[in-house]
Write a protein that holds these residues in place. Sequence first.
Motif, PDB file in Angstrom:
ATOM      1  N   SER A   1      -4.284   8.715   8.613  1.00 21.96           N
ATOM      2  CA  SER A   1      -3.602   9.061   7.368  1.00 21.96           C
ATOM      3  C   SER A   1      -2.549   7.992   7.110  1.00 21.96           C
ATOM      4  O   SER A   1      -1.645   7.803   7.925  1.00 21.96           O
ATOM      5  N   VAL A   2      -2.677   7.307   5.988  1.00 25.31           N
ATOM      6  CA  VAL A   2      -1.722   6.253   5.646  1.00 25.31           C
ATOM      7  C   VAL A   2      -0.853   6.732   4.492  1.00 25.31           C
ATOM      8  O   VAL A   2      -1.363   7.104   3.434  1.00 25.31           O
ATOM      9  N   LYS A   3       0.451   6.720   4.717  1.00 21.79           N
ATOM     10  CA  LYS A   3       1.356   7.088   3.634  1.00 21.79           C
ATOM     11  C   LYS A   3       1.539   5.897   2.692  1.00 21.79           C
ATOM     12  O   LYS A   3       1.774   4.773   3.146  1.00 21.79           O
ATOM     13  N   LYS A   4       1.418   6.173   1.391  1.00 21.31           N
ATOM     14  CA  LYS A   4       1.605   5.116   0.406  1.00 21.31           C
ATOM     15  C   LYS A   4       3.067   4.692   0.385  1.00 21.31           C
ATOM     16  O   LYS A   4       3.958   5.513   0.232  1.00 21.31           O
ATOM     17  N   GLY A   5       3.296   3.393   0.537  1.00 22.90           N
ATOM     18  CA  GLY A   5       4.662   2.900   0.470  1.00 22.90           C
ATOM     19  C   GLY A   5       5.299   3.201  -0.875  1.00 22.90           C
ATOM     20  O   GLY A   5       4.639   3.103  -1.915  1.00 22.90           O
ATOM     21  N   GLN A   6       6.578   3.550  -0.837  1.00 26.39           N
ATOM     22  CA  GLN A   6       7.275   3.854  -2.081  1.00 26.39           C
ATOM     23  C   GLN A   6       7.355   2.633  -2.995  1.00 26.39           C
ATOM     24  O   GLN A   6       7.646   2.752  -4.177  1.00 26.39           O
ATOM     25  N   PHE A   7       7.071   1.474  -2.446  1.00 18.71           N
ATOM     26  CA  PHE A   7       7.145   0.210  -3.174  1.00 18.71           C
ATOM     27  C   PHE A   7       5.784  -0.236  -3.716  1.00 18.71           C
ATOM     28  O   PHE A   7       5.681  -1.309  -4.313  1.00 18.71           O
ATOM     29  N   LEU A   8       4.745   0.564  -3.507  1.00 14.06           N
ATOM     30  CA  LEU A   8       3.394   0.197  -3.939  1.00 14.06           C
ATOM     31  C   LEU A   8       2.910   1.100  -5.067  1.00 14.06           C
ATOM     32  O   LEU A   8       3.230   2.285  -5.109  1.00 14.06           O
ATOM     33  N   SER A   9       2.090   0.537  -5.936  1.00 17.24           N
ATOM     34  CA  SER A   9       1.381   1.346  -6.925  1.00 17.24           C
ATOM     35  C   SER A   9       0.189   2.000  -6.242  1.00 17.24           C
ATOM     36  O   SER A   9      -0.283   1.525  -5.197  1.00 17.24           O
ATOM     37  N   PRO A  10      -0.345   3.079  -6.804  1.00 15.72           N
ATOM     38  CA  PRO A  10      -1.544   3.687  -6.221  1.00 15.72           C
ATOM     39  C   PRO A  10      -2.707   2.706  -6.132  1.00 15.72           C
ATOM     40  O   PRO A  10      -3.466   2.718  -5.155  1.00 15.72           O
ATOM     41  N   GLU A  11      -2.855   1.830  -7.123  1.00 17.10           N
ATOM     42  CA  GLU A  11      -3.957   0.867  -7.123  1.00 17.10           C
ATOM     43  C   GLU A  11      -3.887  -0.082  -5.925  1.00 17.10           C
ATOM     44  O   GLU A  11      -4.926  -0.504  -5.396  1.00 17.10           O
ATOM     45  N   GLU A  12      -2.670  -0.417  -5.496  1.00 15.03           N
ATOM     46  CA  GLU A  12      -2.513  -1.364  -4.392  1.00 15.03           C
ATOM     47  C   GLU A  12      -2.953  -0.797  -3.047  1.00 15.03           C
ATOM     48  O   GLU A  12      -3.149  -1.554  -2.085  1.00 15.03           O
ATOM     49  N   MET A  13      -3.126   0.514  -2.974  1.00 15.61           N
ATOM     50  CA  MET A  13      -3.617   1.101  -1.729  1.00 15.61           C
ATOM     51  C   MET A  13      -5.062   0.711  -1.451  1.00 15.61           C
ATOM     52  O   MET A  13      -5.554   0.899  -0.338  1.00 15.61           O
ATOM     53  N   ALA A  14      -5.740   0.141  -2.437  1.00 17.62           N
ATOM     54  CA  ALA A  14      -7.106  -0.364  -2.216  1.00 17.62           C
ATOM     55  C   ALA A  14      -7.115  -1.420  -1.113  1.00 17.62           C
ATOM     56  O   ALA A  14      -8.064  -1.495  -0.314  1.00 17.62           O
ATOM     57  N   ASN A  15      -6.065  -2.234  -1.049  1.00 14.16           N
ATOM     58  CA  ASN A  15      -6.007  -3.267  -0.013  1.00 14.16           C
ATOM     59  C   ASN A  15      -5.850  -2.648   1.371  1.00 14.16           C
ATOM     60  O   ASN A  15      -6.401  -3.154   2.356  1.00 14.16           O
ATOM     61  N   VAL A  16      -5.096  -1.563   1.461  1.00 17.60           N
ATOM     62  CA  VAL A  16      -4.933  -0.855   2.735  1.00 17.60           C
ATOM     63  C   VAL A  16      -6.273  -0.281   3.189  1.00 17.60           C
ATOM     64  O   VAL A  16      -6.677  -0.431   4.347  1.00 17.60           O
TER      65      VAL A  16
ATOM     66  N   LEU B   1     -10.777   5.652  -4.616  1.00 16.85           N
ATOM     67  CA  LEU B   1     -11.075   4.715  -3.538  1.00 16.85           C
ATOM     68  C   LEU B   1     -12.006   5.343  -2.507  1.00 16.85           C
ATOM     69  O   LEU B   1     -12.400   4.694  -1.537  1.00 16.85           O
ATOM     70  N   GLY B   2     -12.359   6.610  -2.717  1.00 20.76           N
ATOM     71  CA  GLY B   2     -13.257   7.302  -1.802  1.00 20.76           C
ATOM     72  C   GLY B   2     -12.554   7.985  -0.656  1.00 20.76           C
ATOM     73  O   GLY B   2     -13.197   8.380   0.318  1.00 20.76           O
ATOM     74  N   CYS B   3     -11.235   8.156  -0.764  1.00 23.11           N
ATOM     75  CA  CYS B   3     -10.448   8.743   0.319  1.00 23.11           C
ATOM     76  C   CYS B   3      -9.787  10.033  -0.147  1.00 23.11           C
ATOM     77  O   CYS B   3      -9.172  10.055  -1.221  1.00 23.11           O
ATOM     78  N   PRO B   4      -9.884  11.106   0.642  1.00 20.60           N
ATOM     79  CA  PRO B   4      -9.112  12.305   0.313  1.00 20.60           C
ATOM     80  C   PRO B   4      -7.628  11.971   0.262  1.00 20.60           C
ATOM     81  O   PRO B   4      -7.138  11.113   1.005  1.00 20.60           O
ATOM     82  N   VAL B   5      -6.908  12.648  -0.619  1.00 22.39           N
ATOM     83  CA  VAL B   5      -5.492  12.374  -0.819  1.00 22.39           C
ATOM     84  C   VAL B   5      -4.665  13.597  -0.433  1.00 22.39           C
ATOM     85  O   VAL B   5      -4.968  14.728  -0.831  1.00 22.39           O
ATOM     86  N   VAL B   6      -3.633  13.346   0.348  1.00 19.13           N
ATOM     87  CA  VAL B   6      -2.689  14.378   0.783  1.00 19.13           C
ATOM     88  C   VAL B   6      -1.387  14.195   0.003  1.00 19.13           C
ATOM     89  O   VAL B   6      -0.960  13.066  -0.242  1.00 19.13           O
TER      90      VAL B   6
END
Length: 275
Positions: free
Chosen positions: A136-151, A190-195
């Motif tokens: 489970s990766v928490k989205k950084g407060q400094f990132l847009s949701p779209e940028e989580m594609a790189n993660v 992105l194909g990932c469940p979101v919490v």
Amino acid sequence: MTETGFSIGDISISLDGPLFLFAGPCVIEDLDLCLHIAEYLLTLQKTTRVPVVFKASFDKANRSSVSSFRGPGLREGLKILAAVRDKTGLPIMTDLHESHQAEPVGDVVDCLQVPAFLCRQTDLLEACARTGKPISVKKGQFLSPEEMANVVDKLRAYGNDQILLTDRGTFFGYHRLVNDLTGIETMKRLGCPVVFDATHSTQQPGGLGHASAGRPEMAPLLARAATAAGANGLFLEIHPRPTEAKSDAACVLPLQGIDTLLDQCRRIMSIVREA
């Protein structure tokens, strides 16, 4: 979009699966407290029919103050987490901060969590991915949701597609987090469940000077809204005596009322999916 399903312990996780919950104290204070909360969560799971993963941290390496309680450390913390799973049967999740911690953590827990501030650390992501455990990766407060594609791409490149993404708010001005609920759908694509992390989303970073402030009374509202927006799971930090919690005392929730909130969110999910 690549959609995958996987399991955390005996809990099936997927984009179209039932609501699930990550919950526990922010930090491991001692075995007795963890067992008390875990036993409550076991009962909660039975009464609400929402499967639960127990979460607690062995080390809070990003506390505001150098004098803040960090936890028992890796070795003792993993012993406590293993005891919780052995006594309750609940799957276990904890976060880690350094690459060398991934292997010993992966040997004990059912799911690894990457903290928001570290979500772009390639070496840490690689080490977590190579454990073969869900992440489970928490989205950084400094990132847009779209940028989580790189993660997500990094974890998949290292051979792990058991990925959840957790939203915990975005920085906006001083001492305030704001949730963009459209980000839930963006990350699900992105194909990932979101919490959705309802308690940390009420945090007011640095609001007390030496620690973060918070508005925990807003967490149920945010949890219901996020479920309506399509969140697959919820993340709640809870404590039997919130004001005495050794970490995040300003935003953890009491045990009372969590059952009602989960019932509400489970019904909201059902209504939204039938619409």
